[in-house]
Design an enzyme around this catalytic site. Sequence first.
Site: not given
Length: 730
Positions: A479-480, A548
Amino acid sequence: MPLSYDADARTITISTERTTYQMRIDDHGYLLHTYYGARAEGDLSYIVTYCDRSGMCGQPYGDADRTFSLDVAPQEYPFQGGGDMRSPLLIVRGPDGTFGCDLRYRAHEIRDGKYGLPGLPAAYSDDASDGAQTLSVSLADERLGLEVELLYGVLPEVDVITRAAVISNAGTGRITVEKAQSACLDMVSGDFDAITLDGRHAMERRVTRRPVANGSVSVGSRRGMSSNQYNPFMVLLDHDASEASGRCWAMSFVYSGGFRAEAERDQFEQTRMQMGLDADLFSYPLEPGERLVAPEVIMTYSGAGLERMSHNLHRCIRRHVCRGPWRDAPRPILLNSWEACYFDFTGDKLVELARKASELGLDMLVMDDGWFGARSDDHRGLGDWKPNMDKLGGTVADLARRVNECGLGFGIWVEPEMVNEDSDLYRAHPDWALTVPGKDPVLGRDQLVLDLSRADVRDNLFEQLSAVLDQGGIEYVKWDYNRSIVDVHSRTATDQGKVLYDYMLGLYDLLERVRTRYPDLLIEGCSAGGGRFDAGMLYYTPQIWTSDNTDARNRLEIQYGTSLAYPCSAMGAHVSACPNEITGRTVPLGARGTVAMGGGAFGYELDLMNLNERACELVRSQVKTYRTIEHLVREGLFYRLTDPKVADVAAWEFVAEDGSEALVCAVVTRVDGYGVANYVVPRGLTPGATYRMVSNGAVFSADALMDMGLPLSVPATPYESFMYRFERVD
């Protein structure tokens, strides 16, 4: 029992296994803070001193005693309007628009079990034997009809006390809350440092330690999320406190939106640490009968340094914040498709990756961005959660079945909170995005933020997600959330100062609906990597993509800082391709694996088809190794043996709670010509015991290891990595 009340001294005392927290109801009806530290007995209010500190420190009206002033007194819930000129927790305006209140003690209640917060995440107790209790203290301002319920949750076995506040309008006119924070600690003496976790996208949660001098140390987020820049976590600690010694007080916010954490040293060299909602872009009106909940803060005290502080927080989050079947279960070793394919993939390409991943022993394939609507790049398609059947070669269920036939589970990526202007959803409902009328919106990654404060928007997203998940075969969702909220305006809100808080309530509502409908689904949180790595999200997602940035060298620092507040079991950590896509650095595959195994959600993020046979054998070996150590990473006590920012060797350790096993890991980060030997010194082993190294059967004295350490190979090579597993010889 953890909670007790002394009617004669008018003190309320909270006790955990190693700590004591005490407050006192004074003669004016104010709730004063007297103590939070090592376990103690009796009335501790003698710590608070009183004297006339000049007319610059105001007194309550009608009181001739100039030795008392709220501008000096240590308090449980400081408010604006009583003469305390330090940073308050509460600022309100009355029906006539004037600022100020005067909160006095009304009553308190002690009850068994841990309180919950409707619509908000909070630590919980699901076992009556853990001794959890709740203290509710009622404060009131009779003039305004303002009531504040202070909630204290006690989790004695993990040395944690939680705090929250419920602000209610029991009057007849509108009250507007301009600032609402949840917790503070007033320290009447001491010289302290403050630790915060700071950074940016792709370099989150680096440790910043600075002295608290006169003035304040303040961090927070105005971004509508807890943020990549500052984490909702703060430590107040003695100047000489270290990993294994010294006093430390920590606060962690159980909330994923805007926050403010502050440590302020006042004119009398007292220190206040506080945490709660950020006051910028916040103005929350309460009509009669309405209430506002200030989210929970987790607090812990350690008299034995940062190490024990982290252990307390890790146990609390693992046992009392994370929920569901994945809380205590081994997480699947997965391959994420992003760095293997980016947007350029087909169903056949993913199945090819799945076959290779299965050959190498992995558990799951995750299909990242690009599987839905017209999503061929990051300029279009967000909001249209309908599978691109031409690209996938069928439905999502069809693809999941093909991946399952390879022996792997299947997961997908979503970003439900966002929308592209180039999408069917936006064309049909442009008013569903957070935009300011008459103003060009600020774009982030070519996307807008959907207004989750609206029930109709949440209903649509839930229906779209359910249509995909109901097909079956999806065991994991990433879920970004990839941008900040800039344009704070909801088309349906009557008061725009409520929007950011109500947005977060809406997000939590949507996540809870998904969890309820799909209780076995593993959800991994993500926000441009680690932009929402907080205890609030961990209530819904037991693991979060740490950053990231998968560069192993940078990850050493990122995971080091993250471990101060959060357990390794919550950290998503993958082996990616080299040169790294963000730093351009090349690190050997062995070291990349060692670093990634420091997270409890281990996996790979590269194109397995590009690996030669030697690299494939190393991946097989890493997967096999991780399965033997996973329980230690997920459940063990974590020790930061060195600081990777300054040490030549980054080293860390996991030790079983009973001391029966240990895993010592190290990566050489600096090599000099004819360099000295490097030693890694473990901690947490059983004193007087002997330990056997599993790889070669060598036996070591625990006391000698914890004194002189374990020598690494000489000479060292850059990014040489080591993993030593020990078992206690009983």
